[in-house]
Design a protein around this motif. Structure first.
Motif, short mmCIF file in Angstrom:
data_model
loop_
_atom_site.label_atom_id
_atom_site.label_comp_id
_atom_site.label_asym_id
_atom_site.label_seq_id
_atom_site.Cartn_x
_atom_site.Cartn_y
_atom_site.Cartn_z
N ILE A 128 0.88 -1.18 0.00
CA ILE A 128 0.00 0.00 0.00
C ILE A 128 0.91 1.21 0.00
O ILE A 128 1.85 1.31 0.80
CB ILE A 128 -0.91 0.03 1.25
CG1 ILE A 128 -1.87 -1.16 1.24
CG2 ILE A 128 -1.70 1.34 1.32
CD1 ILE A 128 -2.76 -1.26 2.48
N SER A 172 -7.63 -0.01 5.88
CA SER A 172 -6.86 -0.71 4.84
C SER A 172 -6.29 -2.02 5.38
O SER A 172 -5.74 -2.82 4.62
CB SER A 172 -5.72 0.18 4.35
OG SER A 172 -4.72 0.23 5.33
N LEU A 176 -4.56 -5.71 3.31
CA LEU A 176 -3.13 -6.02 3.26
C LEU A 176 -2.86 -7.47 3.64
O LEU A 176 -3.24 -7.93 4.72
CB LEU A 176 -2.40 -5.06 4.24
CG LEU A 176 -0.90 -4.98 4.14
CD1 LEU A 176 -0.43 -4.54 2.76
CD2 LEU A 176 -0.36 -3.99 5.20
N ALA A 182 2.99 -1.55 4.11
CA ALA A 182 2.18 -0.34 3.88
C ALA A 182 3.04 0.88 4.16
O ALA A 182 3.88 0.87 5.07
CB ALA A 182 0.96 -0.33 4.79
N TRP A 184 2.54 5.16 4.37
CA TRP A 184 1.58 6.28 4.37
C TRP A 184 2.29 7.59 4.62
O TRP A 184 3.06 7.71 5.58
CB TRP A 184 0.54 6.07 5.48
CG TRP A 184 -0.28 4.83 5.36
CD1 TRP A 184 0.05 3.58 5.81
CD2 TRP A 184 -1.58 4.71 4.76
NE1 TRP A 184 -0.96 2.70 5.53
CE2 TRP A 184 -1.98 3.36 4.89
CE3 TRP A 184 -2.45 5.61 4.14
CZ2 TRP A 184 -3.21 2.89 4.41
CZ3 TRP A 184 -3.66 5.16 3.66
CH2 TRP A 184 -4.03 3.80 3.80
#
Ligand SMILES: C[S@@+](CC[C@H](N)C(=O)[O-])C[C@H]1O[C@@H](n2cnc3c(N)ncnc32)[C@H](O)[C@@H]1O
Length: 509
Positions: A128, A172, A176, A182, A184
């Protein structure tokens, strides 16, 4: 120009075209601030250090025009493949134009125009990458519903004050895969504020957080949104017992100016994560803090300073009754001195003294006793001051908050001009003037009040000491925003180390 540069130039043209269609307020409501390409590329380069899978399945839940997608394709190492990219964008104006832009490129991209928070995972992903919308809680109409969804999915109760990006991250989780990564790019505020606690709990307990990079706020990463930014990376795996998170700080992610490994155990008990990597782990020594001597409160919020606060000339010209006003100090930057002296009536000795309307009379009483004030209030109604959010909530729209004045005021925000100097200024006020909410008020608690009664000279000495406190001591508690703006909230000011007051008292014995 290579093809990435060509494509990215076209994407940026599209971005400019789309941004121009909206006002800043409209963009704020949807958190529409484009991710700069160079920043996206730096973030992706760092992310590759954590990615172990060879076939990338990417989710970009707030894809916009897709700066992450293009940068990912451009910087993809040879041994990695892209299996699939799922991009979600809520705004149909951006979404449809961007979907068209990508349609003719041979990328395996599903560009979905929808609200990410309303979707169930279409497919689990192993990566992500996102710069989710920075939307404040009052612009999230369905936050109750989102809170329930987060709780159902991962058992976390999000605070009603949380911004939309916190819901994005937590929602989210189900997308995953185990061991998926991930990354961000989000506002730094979650590191310190109470509503960030649940996200921090998630980062400590439900995933393995690898790295937290905070950008130097003097260099805001966004030209049009004044926020300080942080990037977090985590792996969807439970953390080991002695897990440490790498905190870095600086302009560059790959060459940070500071770096520190901090253990999860320390982070569990530390409410201010922004102290890392600059500061060491807080020592549990028992030192007194300002809240042991003062109750800290905000200055008054009038609801409309330009209407309620007048200078003496304006009051005289309009023949308004001065006795229905009380003195108020101007904003901190308009003060020439940090010591406010007073005349025999307690009015501050300032070049242009200001007064705030402060009456407890009903409108009929005002009409009879003070017709000029009545007319002034009618003017306020014509200007719709009575409809302002704060005014509407009051018993009579023109009533003010009742706060006592104090000898101690502190400016609530500022910028550090000299290194080592605190951006917050403390005032010693001998007048009966109150302050508005660009200040915090420090009311001495009975222990200090009694002491000051016996030894009044200590008051000024305390203010002098407060003004010479090391900025690190103050900033340990305050928060920094984009562009280097620093703020301190009442609770945070209460937590500032106040050993110096003990020392002053001891010296004076
Ligand atoms: C900070 S921008 C990120 C821009 C993106 N990285 C880019 O390169 O253009 C956030 C984006 O999320 C979109 N957005 C806002 N709310 C959303 C939601 N609920 N679901 C999906 N996208 C949303 C905004 O319209 C905006 O395009």
């Amino acid at each position: 120009m290579n093809s990435f540069n060509d494509l990215n130039a076209q994407r940026l043209d599209l971005q400019v075209f789309l941004d121009a269609k909206k006002s800043l307020l409209e963009r704020n409501k949807l958190g529409q601030f484009a991710t700069p390409s160079s920043l996206a590329t730096d973030i992706i380069q760092e992310t590759f250090k954590f990615v172990e899978q060879k076939n990338i399945k990417l989710l970009e839940p707030s894809i916009g025009t897709g700066s992450f997608v293009l940068s990912l394709l451009d910087s993809l190492p040879k041994d990695l493949n892209i299996d699939r990219i799922i991009g979600v964008e809520k705004d149909p104006v951006i979404g449809e134009a961007s979907r068209d832009f990508y349609k003719n490129l041979s990328i395996n991209l599903d560009y979905i125009v929808d609200d990410f928070t309303s979707l169930a995972p279409i497919q689990q992903v192993n990566l992500i990458l996102a710069n989710p919308p920075y939307v404040r809680h009052h612009y999230i109409p369905n936050k109750l519903e989102l809170g329930i969804k987060v709780f159902d999915e991962i058992g976390i109760k999000v605070s009603g004050l949380a911004g939309l990006y916190i819901y994005f991250i937590l929602l989210s989780h189900k997308w995953l895969e185990n061991e998926g990564i991930a990354c961000w790019l989000i506002p730094s505020e979650f590191l310190d504020v109470n509503y960030g606690n649940k996200l921090k709990e998630y980062l400590l307990k439900q995933v393995t957080t690898l790295k937290i990079h905070r950008f130097d706020t003097a260099q805001s990463k966004f030209s049009d949104a004044l926020v300080s930014s942080t990037v977090i990376w985590y792996k969807n795996a439970l953390p080991s017992k002695d897990h440490h998170i790498n905190f870095t700080f600086g302009e560059s992610i790959s060459a940070p100016t500071l770096s520190k490994e901090v253990s999860s155990d320390v982070l569990l008990n530390e409410r201010k994560w922004s102290r890392f990597p600059q500061n060491d782990v807080r020592q549990n020594v028992d030192f007194p803090t300002l809240k042991d001597y003062f109750r800290v409160s905000r200055g008054i919020a009038t609801g409309e300073n330009t209407f309620f606060i007048l200078n003496k000339d304006e009051i005289l010209e309009r023949n308004l009754p001065l006795e229905q006003f009380r003195p108020i100090l101007p904003r901190p930057k308009e003060l020439k001195s940090l010591y406010i002296t007073a005349d025999e009536q307690g009015f501050p000795l300032l070049e242009k003294p200001l007064f705030v309307l402060d009456t407890n009379l009903e409108i009929d009483e005002i009409k009879t006793a003070y017709p000029s004030l009545y007319d002034y209030l009618q003017e306020g109604i014509d200007k719709e001051v009575h409809k302002r959010h704060l005014c509407k909530k009051r018993k009579a729209w023109y009533f003010q908050e009742q706060r006592k004045s104090s000898a101690f005021y502190c400016s609530y925000m500022g910028r550090s001009k000299e290194s080592g100097k605190s951006p917050f200024k403390f005032l010693f006020n001998e007048s009966k003037a109150i302050v508005n909410n660009s200040y915090l008020i420090l009311y001495p608690l009975p222990n200090l009040e009694k002491l000051l009664c016996d030894k009044p000279h200590l008051a000024k000495e305390i203010v002098n000491k407060l003004n010479s406190l090391d900025s690190a001591l103050m900033m340990d508690e305050g928060r920094t925003y984009g562009g280097g703006m620093q703020k301190i909230e009442p609770k945070e000011l209460g937590n500032v180390n106040a050993s110096f007051i003990n020392e002053l008292i001891a010296q004076d014995l």
